[in-house]
Design an enzyme around this catalytic site. Structure first.
Site, PDB file in Angstrom:
ATOM      1  N   SER A 110      64.978 -47.233  36.094  1.00  0.00           N
ATOM      2  CA  SER A 110      66.407 -46.867  35.877  1.00  0.00           C
ATOM      3  C   SER A 110      66.629 -45.695  34.668  1.00  0.00           C
ATOM      4  O   SER A 110      66.016 -44.760  34.947  1.00  0.00           O
ATOM      5  CB  SER A 110      67.523 -48.029  35.749  1.00  0.00           C
ATOM      6  OG  SER A 110      68.713 -47.823  35.735  1.00  0.00           O
ATOM      7  N   GLU A 204      64.834 -43.331  43.828  1.00  0.00           N
ATOM      8  CA  GLU A 204      65.667 -44.519  44.024  1.00  0.00           C
ATOM      9  C   GLU A 204      67.032 -44.254  43.408  1.00  0.00           C
ATOM     10  O   GLU A 204      67.171 -43.478  42.525  1.00  0.00           O
ATOM     11  CB  GLU A 204      64.808 -46.019  43.603  1.00  0.00           C
ATOM     12  CG  GLU A 204      64.685 -45.929  42.087  1.00  0.00           C
ATOM     13  CD  GLU A 204      65.725 -46.644  41.319  1.00  0.00           C
ATOM     14  OE1 GLU A 204      66.682 -47.292  41.812  1.00  0.00           O
ATOM     15  OE2 GLU A 204      66.080 -46.054  40.024  1.00  0.00           O
ATOM     16  N   HIS A 269      66.225 -50.666  42.030  1.00  0.00           N
ATOM     17  CA  HIS A 269      67.437 -51.435  41.708  1.00  0.00           C
ATOM     18  C   HIS A 269      67.517 -52.707  42.806  1.00  0.00           C
ATOM     19  O   HIS A 269      68.342 -53.621  42.633  1.00  0.00           O
ATOM     20  CB  HIS A 269      68.718 -50.713  41.571  1.00  0.00           C
ATOM     21  CG  HIS A 269      68.616 -50.097  40.321  1.00  0.00           C
ATOM     22  ND1 HIS A 269      68.140 -48.777  40.074  1.00  0.00           N
ATOM     23  CD2 HIS A 269      69.268 -50.345  39.171  1.00  0.00           C
ATOM     24  CE1 HIS A 269      68.479 -48.302  39.005  1.00  0.00           C
ATOM     25  NE2 HIS A 269      69.167 -48.990  38.247  1.00  0.00           N
TER      26      HIS A 269
END
Length: 300
Positions: A110, A204, A269
Site C-alpha cells: 500500500s 494493485e 489489498h
C-alpha cells in the site's frame, strides 16, 4: 548491484516500524503472536505507536525509527506495522547510504510501495511487497506462510497463479518491481522511481473509482515508463468497481503493450496477499501461469 538482507532463521528478531499511518498495539498483537509462533522474536521501534493526526508521529520520529532499526545489529528484518499515508514525507531526509551499508529485508505494501521503490532506486535494496504486521493473520495464515518462505529461502521459488487470466501469452525474464498503482504514479517525475526497463511490473489498487484507475493507467502509459517493460502482472483491485470492468480497462489500457501479461492475481489489498520480492530476477511464464523467482531475496 542490488544489496540484500540476511536470510532469517528461528530466533531472529524482526523489527517493526510505522513510516506512514498510526496503529494501536491491539491491532498488532495477532501479527506479533503469529511471528512468534514461527520462532521469531519481535521488537517494536521506540515510537511505533506514536500518533500525530493521520501520521504515526512526526516525520522526525518516523525517520528516526526507520534509521534506528537498520542500524540495530539485533534486528534481522523489518516489517511495517501498516500503510495509510506518510512514507513520501520522509524521502528527502532518508540516509540511503546508511541503509545500503546495513541492508535488511523490509516488508510492506500500500503506502509502503513508495518506500520499497525508493529504497531500491537509491540504496539498491531488495525488499518485499507483502502483508504488513496488522494483516499477517489474514487468509488463514497463508499470507504469512508465503512471506516466511521468502525470508528463509535458500533457493529459487515457484509462485503458481492458476486462477490468473492471460491477456498476452509469453515467457520472459526480468527483475520484479511494482506495487500500489496510486503510489507508483505519485513517484513519476521524482528521483525515487526506478526504471522499469526490463522489469516484470505488478500493479494493485484499492478504493479508487474506475475512471481514476483509468487516469492512473493512462498517466503511466504517457509517462514513457512502460517503454521496455518486460511483463505485466495485475493484482487485486479491491473496491474499484465491477471486477469485470476493471479487467476490461486494464486490457484496454495496457493490453497493447508487446509483453506477456496476466491479471487477476492475489497480490495487494485482498484477503490473499502473495508476497513478492522487489528487485530480484524472475521468469514470468503465462503458459504455466507461474512466476519463478530465480534468485533469493535474502543472502545466506
Amino acid at each position: 548491484m542490488p544489496v540484500k538482507g540476511r536470510r532469517l532463521k528461528p530466533g531472529d528478531v524482526i523489527g517493526v516500524c510505522t513510516p506512514a499511518g498510526p496503529v494501536a498495539l491491539e491491532e498488532l498483537l495477532p501479527g506479533i503472536h503469529a511471528l512468534e509462533s514461527l520462532g521469531f522474536r519481535v521488537k517494536l521501534s521506540p515510537h511505533a505507536l506514536a500518533k500525530t493526526d493521520y501520521l504515526a508521529g512526526s516525520d522526525e520520529l518516523r525517520l528516526l525509527d526507520l534509521h534506528t532499526l537498520f542500524l540495530d545489529d539485533e534486528v534481522s528484518a523489518i516489517i511495517c506495522a501498516r500503510g495509510g499515508y506518510g512514507s513520501l514525507r520522509l524521502f528527502d531526509r532518508i540516509d540511503f547510504d546508511l541503509i545500503r551499508k546495513h541492508p535488511k529485508v523490509l516488508v510492506g505494501y500500500s503506502d509502503i510501495t513508495a518506500l520499497l521503490l525508493a529504497l531500491f532506486k537509491r540504496a539498491r535494496l531488495v525488499t518485499i511487497h507483502g502483508p504488513v504486521l496488522r494483516d499477517l493473520t489474514k487468509n488463514q495464515g497463508s499470507n504469512l506462510s508465503h512471506l516466511s518462505n521468502l525470508m528463509t529461502s535458500r533457493g529459487p521459488l515457484d509462485l503458481p497463479f492458476e486462477d490468473g487470466k492471460v491477456l498476452r501469452e509469453g515467457s520472459v525474464s526480468g527483475k520484479v518491481l511494482g506495487g500500489n498503482l496510486s503510489l507508483i504514479t505519485r513517484l513519476l517525475g521524482t528521483p525515487f522511481m526506478p526504471s522499469l526497463k526490463g522489469a516484470i511490473l505488478f500493479l494493485e489498487e484499492k478504493g479508487e473509482a474506475l475512471y481514476r484507475v483509468d487516469r492512473m493507467l493512462t498517466h503511466l502509459r504517457l509517462s514513457g515508463l512502460l517503454n521496455g517493460c518486460a511483463g505485466i502482472l495485475g493484482g487485486s483491485f479491491v473496491d474499484c468497481g465491477d471486477p469485470n470492468a476493471v479487467e476490461a480497462l486494464i486490457a484496454e489500457r495496457l493490453g497493447t503493450l508487446p509483453v506477456p501479461m496476466m491479471i487477476g492475481l492475489p497480490i495487494g489489498h485482498g484477503e490473499a496477499n502473495t508476497a513478492l520480492p522487489l528487485g530480484v530476477q524472475a521468469v514470468l511464464d503465462t503458459g504455466h501461469r507461474m512466476l519463478r523467482l530465480v534468485e533469493c531475496c535474502v543472502k545466506a
